[in-house]
Every structure is written in structure tokens, then in C-alpha cells.
Design an enzyme around this catalytic site. Sequence first.
Site, PDB file in Angstrom:
ATOM      1  N   ARG A  50       0.843  -1.197   0.000  1.00 57.26           N
ATOM      2  CA  ARG A  50       0.000   0.000   0.000  1.00 57.26           C
ATOM      3  C   ARG A  50       0.877   1.245   0.000  1.00 57.26           C
ATOM      4  NH1 ARG A  50      -4.092  -0.654   4.949  1.00 57.26           N
ATOM      5  NH2 ARG A  50      -4.660   1.430   4.209  1.00 57.26           N
ATOM      6  N   ARG A  88       8.001   7.929   6.358  1.00 58.60           N
ATOM      7  CA  ARG A  88       7.619   9.311   6.678  1.00 58.60           C
ATOM      8  C   ARG A  88       7.964   9.672   8.122  1.00 58.60           C
ATOM      9  NH1 ARG A  88       1.518   9.537   5.167  1.00 58.60           N
ATOM     10  NH2 ARG A  88       1.755  11.639   6.040  1.00 58.60           N
ATOM     11  N   ASP A 130       0.355   5.403   0.859  1.00 58.27           N
ATOM     12  CA  ASP A 130      -0.605   6.288   1.514  1.00 58.27           C
ATOM     13  C   ASP A 130      -1.198   7.295   0.544  1.00 58.27           C
ATOM     14  OD1 ASP A 130       0.315   5.011   3.781  1.00 58.27           O
ATOM     15  OD2 ASP A 130       1.528   6.693   4.475  1.00 58.27           O
TER      16      ASP A 130
END
Length: 257
Positions: free
Chosen positions: A50, A197, A52
Site C-alpha cells: 500500500r 515518513r 498512503d
Amino acid sequence: MRRIRCIIQYDGTNYVGWQVQPNGVSVQEKIEAALFKVVKEKVRIHGSGRTDSGVHARAQVAHFDTEAKMPADKLAIALNGFLPPDIRILYSEQAPDDFHARFSAKKKQYRYTIQLGAHADVFLRNTALHLHSVPDVALMDEAAKLCLGEHDFRSFMAVNTKMENTVRELYVSKWTQDGNLLHYDVEGNGFLYNMVRILVGTMLEIGRGRLPVSAMSAALLAADRTNAGATAPAHGLMLMRVCYPDFDTQEVLGRVL
């Protein structure tokens, strides 16, 4: 039934991420809609992982199964005819039946980009975090090197994420500067939700003098999200490369593009 794998590039600005979600349009949703038009089947496509909302991919890998007879290498061209211009299938081929875009992956590479200067560059607004002041890149790179090797990265995982095994191994973790651009390149055998992040956000606090370099080691040992820094904005992050035992997006794209 054939298994098809493809390399996908997308600008994630207008999407809620890769995976289909109830709160907005996803990249996966757009590709599955295009697949229905091309192969006349309702097909589920599986990505290597995945990304974001707002995160981009230069080389995402995905696979799907189909009964369609169209040559595998022509599927990329056909799908692009039904996709928006911010999503492109760069390559498609028939894969071994046991290939899985997520579970067969051996390592991934991400890049986080920061643009420095008094004014944000209009053409980088969707793909780079803009900072007015210059952080201490040497300190940030020192902190980045502390992440190399195998560690428990639980401190660098988003809260309320259910994940039993939070140990990952990083093979590359470094900052470089190219003019007014800073790049954080990180390569590992896997990444937790928001991991890159949060790593970037923590290193930025170190580069700004708000945390010592030792805070990185302390956070790794603590295995507690409250010990790491803020989560950097999504738009500066890009999935750059995915590697498998028989398939490397960097090698393939270097050959066909």
C-alpha cells in the site's frame, strides 16, 4: 488462467492511496475499472504494498489473473487507453503462476524529496516538501546510518496499526543533496505503515537541532511511537523500485524505456 505482472507509475496527488477505500478514489480502483473494460472480466489487482494518500510511485509492481487472450505485453498499452494521465502501466508480461506482487518481493526502495529555498517550486509542489530553512544534512545523514541493518522499527510505525512483527532490515539509508534538493533514499526488506515518513520527520527534527542524533538510536530501542518525531507529509515520498528473485523494476525499465 494467466497471471500477469506489471510495473505501474502514478502521481498519487488525487488519490487516497493505492488500495481501494470507502472515502475516496484509489489507484487500484482506477486500474481495476480499466481492466474490466479491456479484459471484460471483474479482476482484482494486487500491489507490492500500500502507498498512503498523496504518495507517488515511479515503479509499483502489481499482478492480476485473467482468462483474456490478449498478448501480455499488449495489455499495458490497452489499459493506458482507459486510465487517467496520472496513472500509467509502463510494462506488462506473463508471470509464473506462483508469483505474488506482495509476498514474492525481496526488497523495496523509497525516496523522500525536500526542496529548499525562499519560494516553493511550482513544478515540485506535488512531489517535494518545501522548506525555507536548510537543516543540517550531515546530522541527518548520521542519524540515517543508525537505521542500517536489522532493527525493531515499532517506534516508526503509525499508531493503531496492528502488526505483530515490526522487525525490518534496511540495506540503504542515506541523505544526499543535489542543488536545492535533498533526497532521502532508503531500501529494505519491508516497511511498516508510515515508517519512511516517520523516519524522515524524526531526522528533520534532528537536522533542525530539536533532537540530538542519539534520539534515533533511543527511538529504535524504545519500540514506542512516542519516542520518534513527527510524520513527514506524504507528497514528498515516492516508491522507486521493487525487487524479486527473477524481476527487478530498475533493470526492466532500463531495458524497455
